[in-house]
Design a protein around this motif. Structure first.
Motif, PDB file in Angstrom:
ATOM      1  N   ARG A   1       0.866  -1.181   0.000  1.00 47.23           N
ATOM      2  CA  ARG A   1       0.000   0.000   0.000  1.00 47.23           C
ATOM      3  C   ARG A   1       0.902   1.229   0.000  1.00 47.23           C
ATOM      4  O   ARG A   1       1.889   1.278   0.735  1.00 47.23           O
ATOM      5  N   VAL A   2       0.572   2.199  -0.834  1.00 49.91           N
ATOM      6  CA  VAL A   2       1.410   3.379  -0.991  1.00 49.91           C
ATOM      7  C   VAL A   2       0.594   4.635  -0.696  1.00 49.91           C
ATOM      8  O   VAL A   2      -0.487   4.827  -1.265  1.00 49.91           O
ATOM      9  N   TYR A   3       1.115   5.448   0.213  1.00 41.91           N
ATOM     10  CA  TYR A   3       0.546   6.777   0.457  1.00 41.91           C
ATOM     11  C   TYR A   3       1.400   7.787  -0.300  1.00 41.91           C
ATOM     12  O   TYR A   3       2.632   7.765  -0.203  1.00 41.91           O
TER      13      TYR A   3
ATOM     14  N   GLU B   1      -3.365  14.322  -2.112  1.00 44.27           N
ATOM     15  CA  GLU B   1      -3.007  13.100  -1.393  1.00 44.27           C
ATOM     16  C   GLU B   1      -3.758  11.927  -2.005  1.00 44.27           C
ATOM     17  O   GLU B   1      -4.885  12.078  -2.475  1.00 44.27           O
ATOM     18  N   SER B   2      -3.138  10.772  -1.972  1.00 46.09           N
ATOM     19  CA  SER B   2      -3.827   9.568  -2.445  1.00 46.09           C
ATOM     20  C   SER B   2      -3.244   8.337  -1.773  1.00 46.09           C
ATOM     21  O   SER B   2      -2.102   8.341  -1.310  1.00 46.09           O
TER      22      SER B   2
ATOM     23  N   ILE C   1      -7.417   4.001  -4.069  1.00 48.61           N
ATOM     24  CA  ILE C   1      -8.601   3.768  -3.238  1.00 48.61           C
ATOM     25  C   ILE C   1      -9.058   5.024  -2.502  1.00 48.61           C
ATOM     26  O   ILE C   1     -10.195   5.078  -2.029  1.00 48.61           O
ATOM     27  N   SER C   2      -8.196   6.045  -2.409  1.00 46.88           N
ATOM     28  CA  SER C   2      -8.583   7.293  -1.740  1.00 46.88           C
ATOM     29  C   SER C   2      -7.844   8.455  -2.375  1.00 46.88           C
ATOM     30  O   SER C   2      -6.657   8.343  -2.691  1.00 46.88           O
ATOM     31  N   ILE C   3      -8.569   9.566  -2.549  1.00 52.03           N
ATOM     32  CA  ILE C   3      -7.973  10.777  -3.125  1.00 52.03           C
ATOM     33  C   ILE C   3      -8.482  11.975  -2.350  1.00 52.03           C
ATOM     34  O   ILE C   3      -9.664  12.070  -2.004  1.00 52.03           O
TER      35      ILE C   3
ATOM     36  N   SER D   1     -12.497  14.541   5.688  1.00 53.98           N
ATOM     37  CA  SER D   1     -11.256  14.904   6.371  1.00 53.98           C
ATOM     38  C   SER D   1     -11.002  14.034   7.591  1.00 53.98           C
ATOM     39  O   SER D   1      -9.848  13.777   7.955  1.00 53.98           O
ATOM     40  N   ALA D   2     -12.057  13.546   8.260  1.00 51.33           N
ATOM     41  CA  ALA D   2     -11.874  12.666   9.418  1.00 51.33           C
ATOM     42  C   ALA D   2     -11.209  11.356   9.003  1.00 51.33           C
ATOM     43  O   ALA D   2     -10.352  10.828   9.708  1.00 51.33           O
ATOM     44  N   TYR D   3     -11.609  10.835   7.853  1.00 53.82           N
ATOM     45  CA  TYR D   3     -10.998   9.609   7.328  1.00 53.82           C
ATOM     46  C   TYR D   3      -9.509   9.836   7.088  1.00 53.82           C
ATOM     47  O   TYR D   3      -8.668   9.002   7.454  1.00 53.82           O
ATOM     48  N   TRP D   4      -9.169  10.973   6.460  1.00 52.61           N
ATOM     49  CA  TRP D   4      -7.770  11.244   6.144  1.00 52.61           C
ATOM     50  C   TRP D   4      -6.947  11.450   7.410  1.00 52.61           C
ATOM     51  O   TRP D   4      -5.776  11.062   7.465  1.00 52.61           O
ATOM     52  N   ALA D   5      -7.531  12.072   8.430  1.00 54.23           N
ATOM     53  CA  ALA D   5      -6.821  12.259   9.686  1.00 54.23           C
ATOM     54  C   ALA D   5      -6.461  10.915  10.308  1.00 54.23           C
ATOM     55  O   ALA D   5      -5.429  10.777  10.974  1.00 54.23           O
ATOM     56  N   GLN D   6      -7.300   9.904  10.076  1.00 50.96           N
ATOM     57  CA  GLN D   6      -7.063   8.584  10.639  1.00 50.96           C
ATOM     58  C   GLN D   6      -6.061   7.771   9.818  1.00 50.96           C
ATOM     59  O   GLN D   6      -5.207   7.080  10.355  1.00 50.96           O
ATOM     60  N   ILE D   7      -6.135   7.879   8.492  1.00 51.84           N
ATOM     61  CA  ILE D   7      -5.332   7.010   7.624  1.00 51.84           C
ATOM     62  C   ILE D   7      -3.999   7.630   7.223  1.00 51.84           C
ATOM     63  O   ILE D   7      -3.060   6.926   6.866  1.00 51.84           O
TER      64      ILE D   7
END
Length: 564
Positions: free
Chosen positions: A139-141, A173-174, A191-193, A423-429
């Motif tokens: 998995r790549v951030y 961010e992704s 999976i996230s952007i 933004s809550a999701y991004w703060a967690q991940i």
């Protein structure tokens, strides 16, 4: 019912916040200097991350015991064991300068720098490293930030109208799931952007999967290319130890200055002859790229990159800019090629002539299969024999498969739910905390995007400037709403210079219309005009473009013509 639901949501949120745990802190030098983008590797998770621009890190984990390795160019690696329970553990790291020890070097004819022996062995084994792993998933951030440093004065008002200010930070961010299958298949699923402004207009960066073990990286000659000695000089800077490994630092110096050659440093793991880290710079057409990578042994004898740090800056047509691209790799799952899961010693024929001659006699007039038996027995092998073995191995594999040879096979997909996370999701991940500039950049661009969206939706409460006179519009540009979801954008005058045309002036007029159907199809008509003073010539092009289809399967029909 509404009050009950609200209470339940707040209760769940409170439990989530209270149960958050992990490791956080700062990374500094002994002098108290902040060390931004220091690499942090969590051995138990096969996960890499970094500090942010303010040298802060925050790693969210489940309770347990973890071993963290901190690395920064020019400093000793530090290993820390941490026990995480039900809250965050504060861990502030002080990095010590790297102590380099010069190896005992035998004085030889010509006084050749020992860097050449190290690089000859690393180059000989580079092809082996490309075949060492059959498959891996991870998995790549990724985070990309950009900043406009300067712009031509006559375009200031146009840029302000577009919401672009000097010094303003733009962010994207992704999170992607990647899969690599030997020899050259890459699959990436985003999976996230999240991007500053309208997320749906943000395109995620693709993961950089070029390898310095290949002869070329982005058209630049790799220091591990078989042609490297024609392009570079190498200087031995010393050796240091990290967790039992001997790491040699080599300075890379281009033999001639220009594009597509790297300069800087590369560190090589002795005996394994794999990359430990690199800090290289290259330029292309006046744009400068600085590349930093750290590798970790994610499997026995298998070193793979865990962090990538790219800095881009330059000045083009009066626009000075800076961009930063950061990628951290986590959750490595590696399948090692069983045919090459062996240990052996690489012999440099130029340094160890007697041993190389003896090895050559052992395999003289023998088949490649017998060379492979010598290799898998764990004995010595010369660079020439190793190259011959890997080349024959690739050829045999190709002959045994029914599939045609494919130079490269890459897929890049975006999940349909990638834009839905808040933004809550991004703060967690998010594995790297945002810096203050990045937080401010998100806030500023998001608020501007909201205003622009209200304008597009025909918000009657917004304050409008008087548009009775448009005398300066052809110079500074303007944006006109013709009807519902129908716009005309007149770009202001801009100019540049080249040795053929001299100075020129150009402008653009763009008509767009969005059709209110399920897939939001849209039409764009673009006319671009340009006048060159040295040739006293006018050029113009006209393009029609129609986009339609589902977002993940968009299609375009284009028709254009003219001279430009």
């Amino acid at each position: 019912m509404k009050q009950l639901l609200t209470s339940a949501i707040l209760g769940c949120l409170s439990i989530t916040l209270l149960s958050a745990q992990g490791i956080r802190g700062t990374v500094k030098s002994e002098e108290g200097e902040l060390l931004p983008f220091a690499t942090i590797y969590i051995q138990e998770l096969g996960t890499g991350t970094t500090t942010n621009g303010d040298a802060l890190f925050e790693i969210k984990t489940t309770p347990g015991n973890y071993t963290l390795v901190f690395q920064f160019v020019g400093f000793e690696a530090q290993e820390r064991s941490v026990n995480v329970s039900d809250k965050f553990v504060e861990l502030n790291i002080i990095m010590k300068p790297q102590v380099m020890v010069l190896q005992d070097i035998e004085v030889r004819a010509g006084n050749e720098d020992p860097a050449y022996t190290i690089m000859r062995k690393a180059i000989a084994k580079s092809k082996y490293h490309t075949q060492q792993v059959d498959k891996y998933t991870a998995r790549v951030y990724m985070k990309g930030t950009g900043q406009l440093k300067d712009a031509p004065f006559f375009l200031e008002k146009t840029l302000e109208k577009e919401g672009v200010e000097e010094g303003q930070v733009f962010i994207s961010e992704s999170v992607s799931e990647i899969e690599y299958t030997r020899p050259n298949t890459y699959n990436e699923k985003v999976i996230s952007i999240r991007s500053s402004g309208d997320d749906k207009n943000g395109n995620p960066n693709a993961y950089i999967n070029g390898s310095f073990y290949e002869p070329e990286v982005a058209q630049g000659v790799s220091p591990l290319s078989p042609r490297a000695f024609s392009y570079y000089k190498f200087v031995y800077e010393g050796t240091h130890r990290d967790r039992g490994f001997e790491i040699s630092k080599i300075r890379v110096i281009p033999r001639s200055q220009g594009d597509n050659v790297f300069k800087g440093y590369i560190e090589i793991v002795e005996d394994y002859w794999s990359i430990y880290s690199l800090n290289l710079a290259v330029s292309k057409l006046g744009i400068n790229f600085e590349i930093k990578q750290f590798y970790e042994p994610v499997e026995q004898n298998v070193w793979l990159p865990v962090t990538h740090d790219f800095l881009v800056d330059g000045k083009v047509f009066g626009f000075e800019f800076e961009g930063k691209y950061l990628a951290t790799v986590s959750d490595y799952k590696v399948e090692v090629n069983p045919d090459l899961a062996v240990e052996f010693e690489v012999v440099d024929e130029k340094l160890e002539k007697e041993l190389a001659t003896k090895l050559d006699k052992q395999v003289k007039n023998e088949e490649t299969k017998e060379i492979q038996e010598i290799l898998t027995s764990g004995k010595e092998v010369t660079r020439k024999q190793l190259r011959k073995l890997v080349k024959a191995y690739e050829k045999t594999e190709l002959e045994e498969t029914d599939e045609p040879e494919v130079v490269s096979n890459r897929t890049f997909k975006i999940d349909t739910l990638a834009y839905k996370n808040d933004s809550a999701y991004w703060a967690q991940i998010r594995p790297i905390p945002l810096s203050k500039d990045e937080v401010d950049g998100y806030a500023k661009i998001d608020s501007l995007s909201e205003v622009q969206q209200r304008e597009r939706d025909g918000d009657t409460l917004k304050t409008k400037k008087k548009k009775t006179k448009h005398i300066f519009d052809p110079i500074v540009g303007n944006y006109y709403k013709l009807a519902d979801k129908t716009y005309l954008h007149l770009y202001g005058l801009s100019g540049q210079f080249n040795t053929v045309d001299g100075f020129d002036l150009e402008t653009r007029l763009v008509f767009t219309k969005t059709y209110d159907n399920e897939n939001k199809n849209w039409l764009r008509i673009n006319h671009q005009s340009r006048y060159t003073f040295a040739r006293t010539a006018y050029n113009g092009i006209l393009e029609f473009r129609y986009d339609f289809g589902e977002r993940e399967k968009r299609n375009s029909i284009r028709l254009n013509g003219g001279r430009y």
